[in-house]
Motif scaffolding. Structure first.
Motif, PDB file in Angstrom:
ATOM      1  N   TYR A 140       0.879  -0.742  -0.440  1.00  0.00           N
ATOM      2  CA  TYR A 140       0.308   0.319  -0.213  1.00  0.00           C
ATOM      3  C   TYR A 140       0.834   1.294   0.061  1.00  0.00           C
ATOM      4  O   TYR A 140       0.416   2.295  -0.433  1.00  0.00           O
ATOM      5  N   ASN A 141       2.162   0.753   0.329  1.00  0.00           N
ATOM      6  CA  ASN A 141       3.177   2.379   0.531  1.00  0.00           C
ATOM      7  C   ASN A 141       3.377   2.457  -0.464  1.00  0.00           C
ATOM      8  O   ASN A 141       3.341   3.454  -1.274  1.00  0.00           O
ATOM      9  N   GLN A 142       4.093   1.286  -1.481  1.00  0.00           N
ATOM     10  CA  GLN A 142       4.451   1.774  -2.428  1.00  0.00           C
ATOM     11  C   GLN A 142       3.004   2.046  -3.315  1.00  0.00           C
ATOM     12  O   GLN A 142       3.332   2.938  -4.254  1.00  0.00           O
ATOM     13  N   CYS A 143       1.440   2.077  -3.257  1.00  0.00           N
ATOM     14  CA  CYS A 143       0.854   2.338  -4.630  1.00  0.00           C
ATOM     15  C   CYS A 143       0.886   4.470  -3.701  1.00  0.00           C
ATOM     16  O   CYS A 143       0.413   4.991  -4.836  1.00  0.00           O
ATOM     17  N   ILE A 144       0.262   4.126  -2.611  1.00  0.00           N
ATOM     18  CA  ILE A 144       0.796   5.778  -1.657  1.00  0.00           C
ATOM     19  C   ILE A 144       1.729   6.686  -2.671  1.00  0.00           C
ATOM     20  O   ILE A 144       1.142   7.369  -3.545  1.00  0.00           O
ATOM     21  N   ALA A 145       3.231   5.741  -2.606  1.00  0.00           N
ATOM     22  CA  ALA A 145       4.049   6.952  -3.321  1.00  0.00           C
ATOM     23  C   ALA A 145       3.509   6.870  -4.589  1.00  0.00           C
ATOM     24  O   ALA A 145       4.210   7.864  -5.138  1.00  0.00           O
ATOM     25  N   GLY A 146       3.294   5.110  -5.814  1.00  0.00           N
ATOM     26  CA  GLY A 146       3.512   6.212  -6.559  1.00  0.00           C
ATOM     27  C   GLY A 146       2.293   6.822  -7.557  1.00  0.00           C
ATOM     28  O   GLY A 146       2.461   7.688  -8.315  1.00  0.00           O
ATOM     29  N   CYS A 147       1.497   6.581  -6.985  1.00  0.00           N
ATOM     30  CA  CYS A 147       0.643   7.626  -7.127  1.00  0.00           C
ATOM     31  C   CYS A 147       0.397   9.184  -6.494  1.00  0.00           C
ATOM     32  O   CYS A 147      -0.055  10.120  -7.812  1.00  0.00           O
ATOM     33  N   LEU A 148       0.989   9.450  -5.671  1.00  0.00           N
ATOM     34  CA  LEU A 148       1.200  10.630  -5.410  1.00  0.00           C
ATOM     35  C   LEU A 148       2.970  11.437  -6.578  1.00  0.00           C
ATOM     36  O   LEU A 148       2.091  12.502  -6.679  1.00  0.00           O
ATOM     37  N   ALA A 149       3.198  10.655  -6.497  1.00  0.00           N
ATOM     38  CA  ALA A 149       4.231  11.364  -7.534  1.00  0.00           C
ATOM     39  C   ALA A 149       3.793  11.572  -8.943  1.00  0.00           C
ATOM     40  O   ALA A 149       3.707  12.541  -9.467  1.00  0.00           O
ATOM     41  N   LEU A 150       2.394  10.615  -9.029  1.00  0.00           N
ATOM     42  CA  LEU A 150       1.628  10.907 -10.863  1.00  0.00           C
ATOM     43  C   LEU A 150       1.488  11.836 -10.511  1.00  0.00           C
ATOM     44  O   LEU A 150       1.240  12.628 -11.413  1.00  0.00           O
ATOM     45  N   SER A 151       0.448  12.037  -9.358  1.00  0.00           N
ATOM     46  CA  SER A 151      -0.387  13.181  -8.681  1.00  0.00           C
ATOM     47  C   SER A 151       0.209  14.839  -9.129  1.00  0.00           C
ATOM     48  O   SER A 151      -0.739  15.943  -9.257  1.00  0.00           O
ATOM     49  N   LEU A 152       1.456  14.998  -9.186  1.00  0.00           N
ATOM     50  CA  LEU A 152       2.145  16.397  -8.841  1.00  0.00           C
ATOM     51  C   LEU A 152       2.566  16.423 -10.698  1.00  0.00           C
ATOM     52  O   LEU A 152       3.087  18.198 -11.080  1.00  0.00           O
ATOM     53  N   THR A 153       1.843  15.525 -11.435  1.00  0.00           N
ATOM     54  CA  THR A 153       2.721  16.273 -12.528  1.00  0.00           C
ATOM     55  C   THR A 153       1.411  16.757 -13.162  1.00  0.00           C
ATOM     56  O   THR A 153       0.495  16.067 -13.065  1.00  0.00           O
ATOM     57  N   ASP A 154       1.707  17.724 -14.600  1.00  0.00           N
ATOM     58  CA  ASP A 154      -0.131  18.149 -15.470  1.00  0.00           C
ATOM     59  C   ASP A 154      -0.577  17.907 -16.166  1.00  0.00           C
ATOM     60  O   ASP A 154      -2.031  17.757 -16.252  1.00  0.00           O
ATOM     61  N   GLU A 155      -0.183  15.924 -16.577  1.00  0.00           N
ATOM     62  CA  GLU A 155      -0.976  15.518 -16.946  1.00  0.00           C
ATOM     63  C   GLU A 155      -2.003  14.472 -15.875  1.00  0.00           C
ATOM     64  O   GLU A 155      -3.010  13.910 -16.292  1.00  0.00           O
ATOM     65  N   TYR A 156      -2.054  14.326 -15.058  1.00  0.00           N
ATOM     66  CA  TYR A 156      -2.364  13.538 -13.482  1.00  0.00           C
ATOM     67  C   TYR A 156      -4.030  14.010 -13.755  1.00  0.00           C
ATOM     68  O   TYR A 156      -4.400  15.475 -13.771  1.00  0.00           O
ATOM     69  N   ALA A 157      -4.735  12.636 -14.432  1.00  0.00           N
ATOM     70  CA  ALA A 157      -6.269  13.282 -15.186  1.00  0.00           C
ATOM     71  C   ALA A 157      -6.675  12.244 -13.515  1.00  0.00           C
ATOM     72  O   ALA A 157      -8.431  12.200 -12.826  1.00  0.00           O
ATOM     73  N   GLY A 158      -6.215  10.966 -12.998  1.00  0.00           N
ATOM     74  CA  GLY A 158      -6.649   9.496 -11.852  1.00  0.00           C
ATOM     75  C   GLY A 158      -7.629   9.310 -12.584  1.00  0.00           C
ATOM     76  O   GLY A 158      -8.892   8.219 -12.456  1.00  0.00           O
ATOM     77  N   ASP A 159      -7.570   8.904 -13.924  1.00  0.00           N
ATOM     78  CA  ASP A 159      -8.020   7.712 -15.017  1.00  0.00           C
ATOM     79  C   ASP A 159      -6.650   6.460 -15.461  1.00  0.00           C
ATOM     80  O   ASP A 159      -6.437   6.329 -14.604  1.00  0.00           O
ATOM     81  N   THR A 160      -7.806   5.453 -16.140  1.00  0.00           N
ATOM     82  CA  THR A 160      -7.545   4.492 -16.102  1.00  0.00           C
ATOM     83  C   THR A 160      -5.805   4.153 -16.874  1.00  0.00           C
ATOM     84  O   THR A 160      -4.755   3.894 -16.359  1.00  0.00           O
ATOM     85  N   TYR A 161      -4.805   5.540 -17.630  1.00  0.00           N
ATOM     86  CA  TYR A 161      -4.075   5.700 -18.466  1.00  0.00           C
ATOM     87  C   TYR A 161      -3.336   6.109 -16.776  1.00  0.00           C
ATOM     88  O   TYR A 161      -2.132   5.245 -17.001  1.00  0.00           O
ATOM     89  N   ASP A 162      -3.862   6.258 -15.916  1.00  0.00           N
ATOM     90  CA  ASP A 162      -2.516   7.082 -15.449  1.00  0.00           C
ATOM     91  C   ASP A 162      -3.155   6.479 -14.277  1.00  0.00           C
ATOM     92  O   ASP A 162      -1.356   5.707 -13.571  1.00  0.00           O
ATOM     93  N   ARG A 163      -3.489   5.217 -13.358  1.00  0.00           N
ATOM     94  CA  ARG A 163      -3.399   3.384 -12.713  1.00  0.00           C
ATOM     95  C   ARG A 163      -2.597   3.073 -13.607  1.00  0.00           C
ATOM     96  O   ARG A 163      -1.802   2.405 -13.156  1.00  0.00           O
ATOM     97  N   GLU A 164      -2.628   2.972 -15.035  1.00  0.00           N
ATOM     98  CA  GLU A 164      -1.360   1.530 -15.533  1.00  0.00           C
ATOM     99  C   GLU A 164      -0.222   2.903 -15.495  1.00  0.00           C
ATOM    100  O   GLU A 164       0.824   1.795 -15.707  1.00  0.00           O
ATOM    101  N   ARG A 165      -0.025   3.921 -16.114  1.00  0.00           N
ATOM    102  CA  ARG A 165       1.817   4.984 -15.057  1.00  0.00           C
ATOM    103  C   ARG A 165       1.508   4.533 -14.054  1.00  0.00           C
ATOM    104  O   ARG A 165       3.152   3.788 -13.748  1.00  0.00           O
ATOM    105  N   VAL A 166       0.698   4.196 -12.683  1.00  0.00           N
ATOM    106  CA  VAL A 166       1.645   4.055 -12.003  1.00  0.00           C
ATOM    107  C   VAL A 166       1.692   2.121 -11.794  1.00  0.00           C
ATOM    108  O   VAL A 166       3.150   2.859 -10.696  1.00  0.00           O
TER     109      VAL A 166
END
Length: 71
Positions: A32-58
């Motif tokens: 879960y900590n790895q999940c949090i870290a990956g999601c937080l890192a991705l959420s800081l980018t301009d491209e973050y939308a929280g969609d399927t594409y972002d899930r796969e990027r994480v």
């Protein structure tokens, strides 16, 4: 992005797909900590939308960083 899924919900969304006990796409050794870290890192980018594409990027980022293998 104003229409982006809130990060807390995105973390739960990603975890529901890739948690080791998930019935969808479990990743052995994924924490879960790895999940949090990956999601937080991705959420800081301009491209973050929280969609399927972002899930796969994480998934790809975490698997590469922690040497995990997605099923």
């Amino acid at each position: 992005m104003s229409d982006a899924l809130p990060v807390a919900q995105f973390i739960d969304y990603v975890w529901s797909f890739y948690a080791p006990d998930s019935t969808l796409y479990p990743i052995v050794g994924f924490t879960y900590n790895q999940c949090i870290a990956g999601c937080l890192a991705l959420s800081l980018t301009d491209e973050y939308a929280g969609d399927t594409y972002d899930r796969e990027r994480v998934r790809d980022i975490v698997c590469e960083l922690y040497k995990l293998k997605a099923s």
